[in-house]
Each structure stands twice: as structure tokens, then as C-alpha cells.
Design a protein around this motif. Sequence first.
Motif, PDB file in Angstrom:
ATOM      1  N   GLN A 133      24.560 -43.015  -6.430  1.00  0.00           N
ATOM      2  CA  GLN A 133      24.469 -44.467  -6.582  1.00  0.00           C
ATOM      3  C   GLN A 133      23.061 -44.918  -6.199  1.00  0.00           C
ATOM      4  O   GLN A 133      22.457 -44.405  -5.250  1.00  0.00           O
ATOM      5  N   CYS A 323      23.289 -50.868 -22.549  1.00  0.00           N
ATOM      6  CA  CYS A 323      24.143 -50.978 -21.362  1.00  0.00           C
ATOM      7  C   CYS A 323      25.042 -52.195 -21.478  1.00  0.00           C
ATOM      8  O   CYS A 323      25.178 -52.983 -20.532  1.00  0.00           O
ATOM      9  N   HIS A 331      25.887 -45.245 -17.407  1.00  0.00           N
ATOM     10  CA  HIS A 331      26.506 -44.686 -16.210  1.00  0.00           C
ATOM     11  C   HIS A 331      26.751 -43.196 -16.373  1.00  0.00           C
ATOM     12  O   HIS A 331      27.487 -42.595 -15.605  1.00  0.00           O
TER      13      HIS A 331
END
Length: 469
Positions: A133, A323, A331
Amino acid sequence: MEKPGAAVSRPCLLLVFAAATWVVLALHLRFHVLTAAPVVIAGRAASSSSVPDDDGRRRGGDRCRGRYVYMHDLPPRFNDGILRDCDTAPYRWPHMCDEVSNAGLGLPLAAGGGGGGGGGGELTGENGWYATQQFALDAIFHARMRRYECLTNDSAAAAAVFVPFYAGYEFAMHTWGYDVAKRDAASLDLLRWLVRRPEWRRAGGRDHFLVAGRTAWDFRRDTDPDATWGTRLLFFPAGANMTVLTVETASYGERNDVAVPYPTYFHPRTDADVLNWQRRIRHANRSWFMSFVGAPRPDDRMSIRSQIIDQCRASPSCGHLGCATGSMQCHSPAGIMELFQSSTFCIQPAGDSKTRRSTFDAMVAGCIPVFFEPRSAYLQYLWHLPRDHASYSVLIPGDGVRSGNVSIEAELRKVPPATVDKMREEVIKLVPRIVYADPRYKLETLKDAFDVTVDGVLERVAKIRGTGD
């Protein structure tokens, strides 16, 4: 016949001898304590200082001299307790438990995900690749510091003091749906705890540093009563004394927040992992002249993303991963890295803030970043990126793109092929400095982003102590 008192003289001599021996031993022990190196901590177990290398022995020195770091043992509510409560994270961070696993690296990438970029190898956890992340640096840095070779439990010998407060994670847990008092509660509790410590009083906290793995704007809430975003960690007096490492600075060197790289997907375990990866991207087949990974920002009139996407779609030489809401393209680490490894130039406009994690993902893939304003990198990562910005990147003024008067591809075509090769090689050389190695392992000869950051902190603290600023 013995003389009177002869029976007493021998015990007296024995007592004198014993006393002299005790004094010599005491002086020896005192000298040893005064001259011995501070105790170095490896993880949670203390051990004696590492033996200096040959150069260190010849100089009679200590390779950790000037590099010792003392780490506060904070109450768990400031770090590990936040991780234990990951299942209570708000909807804005729905997969927190997975994303803070493995010392903050997240879940390992599985085989079959692709991303080899034609280099004959997949991006897997075994090769150091994780679904990390972008705001996970708090735990990653803490895990690395626990294994720092010059960590000491003698705060008086420390050149700097690390505060393992997970400020970025705390921000995510209590920003959405909470009032400002709740948002600031953990920061205030931490600062109250710190200022009562003798380590703080030594320099008023100016030798302390912590990692807040988000942009500095998230910790500089305005004093306006109507301000609703973020905390005031960097505005509280005690917080303003510490060096705070963020992934984007808001003060550009004028205050105490310093920018360090975003964590990428790559976390090498050995020098060989880095060298093999550099070899792979050096010989990658770059079929795209340029590429962009990102979505438009239709509500931001200053954004140039829509113009970039339009130009990219109009060119057969430009690859684009959109996106859009609900799309998984942005992702998918393997998909992103595969595009970047196949591209010569990677376009990096501002996003929600001036910087992007994508910049570092692209550079790890050996792709030359293209910026549209200096604040996206040049005024940010002063410890990690070269001062000669043209050696590794291209700057195109964003105003010309916004007005439609500048073609990004046309500008990039002006760069001679030989210069492009030199720039790519410079990017490839920078890879170790912009990745965070797996905290559970250790690079032997290469310095990663953690090492470069600690060097920067130690130099900064030394200057502060030397000038009294």
C-alpha cells in the motif's frame, strides 16, 4: 623464637595485598565501562556492539560512532496496537489487515500474475514483490529500525532518537467521520508522553524523528475553525521540534517535514535481488515510447490529466492504463510494472497532491519519469534523487499542456537517443536508493531508501545540534 607481633604482621600484609588488588580491579572495570561502545540492540535482544571491520580496527574506531540511534519503547496504542485493531479500519481502508501484514509490505504477489516484462521472471513474493500500500511506510520503517545495526539502548550515546509512532495509520483510522478532537487525540497523547522523557529534555526533541507515511498536508490542519482535513501533529509546538519524514513535504525545507520515497512493490532481500532486477530492466524490450497510468481529474480545473489522456489515446506510441471507478487496472502491481517496463518515458502529472507513488514504481522499472512542475520531485526528495534533475528525468511546463499548445510526445522526441540511454542508465542506478528492502533481511553492500534516509536524518540532527537552530 618469634618476635612479639610477628603473628599479626602476616595477616596485615595479606589485607594490604587484598585491598590493593581490589583497587586495581575496580579501576580496570571503571576504565572498561567508560571506554566500551554502547550496547547495540538487535531486535528486542541486547548484544554487544558489532566488531568493527578491518578499516575500523586499524583506526581504532567504532563504525557506529555518530550513527547510534535510540528508539523509544512506546505504549502499544501508538503502533502495534493500531495494527492489532486493523479489522476496525474505516471503509476508506477496507483491506488494512492484509495491507499491513508481512512487516507492512502487504501480501506477496502470487505466481502467474505476469509482470516479467519479457525478462524471463515473474514478480512474486519469493523474488521480493508485494502488493504494498502506498501509505504503508510507518510499519515498514519501524521494522527496519528494529534491525538497524547501530541501534542502542544508551540514549546518552545516541546521535538521534526514533519515535515509532504510526502517524499515518492513526490518520487513516480516525479521519473520516470523526471530529477534530478525536483526530488530534493520539498525537497529543504521544507528545505529552514524549516531553516527560529525559531523552526529550536533552535537546527539546530536536534530535527526535518519526515517520508519518502520508503527505505532510495530512498533518498540517489549518487553524481555521471550519478546517476539517487531517491532524495538527506538525503544528503542535512539540511536534514542530521533531524531524518528520513524510512521502511529500509541504514546506520544501523551510520547516521540519522532509520527503522520502513512497514504498514501491519491490522489497529486495539480498544484493543479488537488486542486481538481477537491474540487469533485467536494463535489457527490457521497451515497445512503448511513453505511457501513463492514471485517471482524469474532471473536478480539478488545474489538472492536466485529461489533456495527457487525450494526447496518449491519439498516439500509437503511448500506452495507457485507466483508473476508472471500479477498474482494477491501477490496482494490479504486475500490470502496472509490465507497462512501465515496456516504456521509455513514464508521464507523471500531479494527482491528489503534487507527488505520486507511480513515479517510484516507474523508476524501479527503469522508465524515465516526465514531470510537469518541480514540486512533483525536484523540491521533494533531496536525499534520494540527484540534484542534476536532467540526468534522470524530463520537465515539461504544465501550462503549455493545459492550454493545448504543447505536445508531450513532440517534446520527448527532441531528446537524442544517446541522451535517453544515459538517462535510463541513471534511473537504473538509482533503484537501490528508492526501494525499501524487506525488513526481515539485510542488504550487504547496497544502501536502500531506509539507509539513505537514516544518513540524512543523522546529518540533519548533527547540523541542528551544531548550530543550535
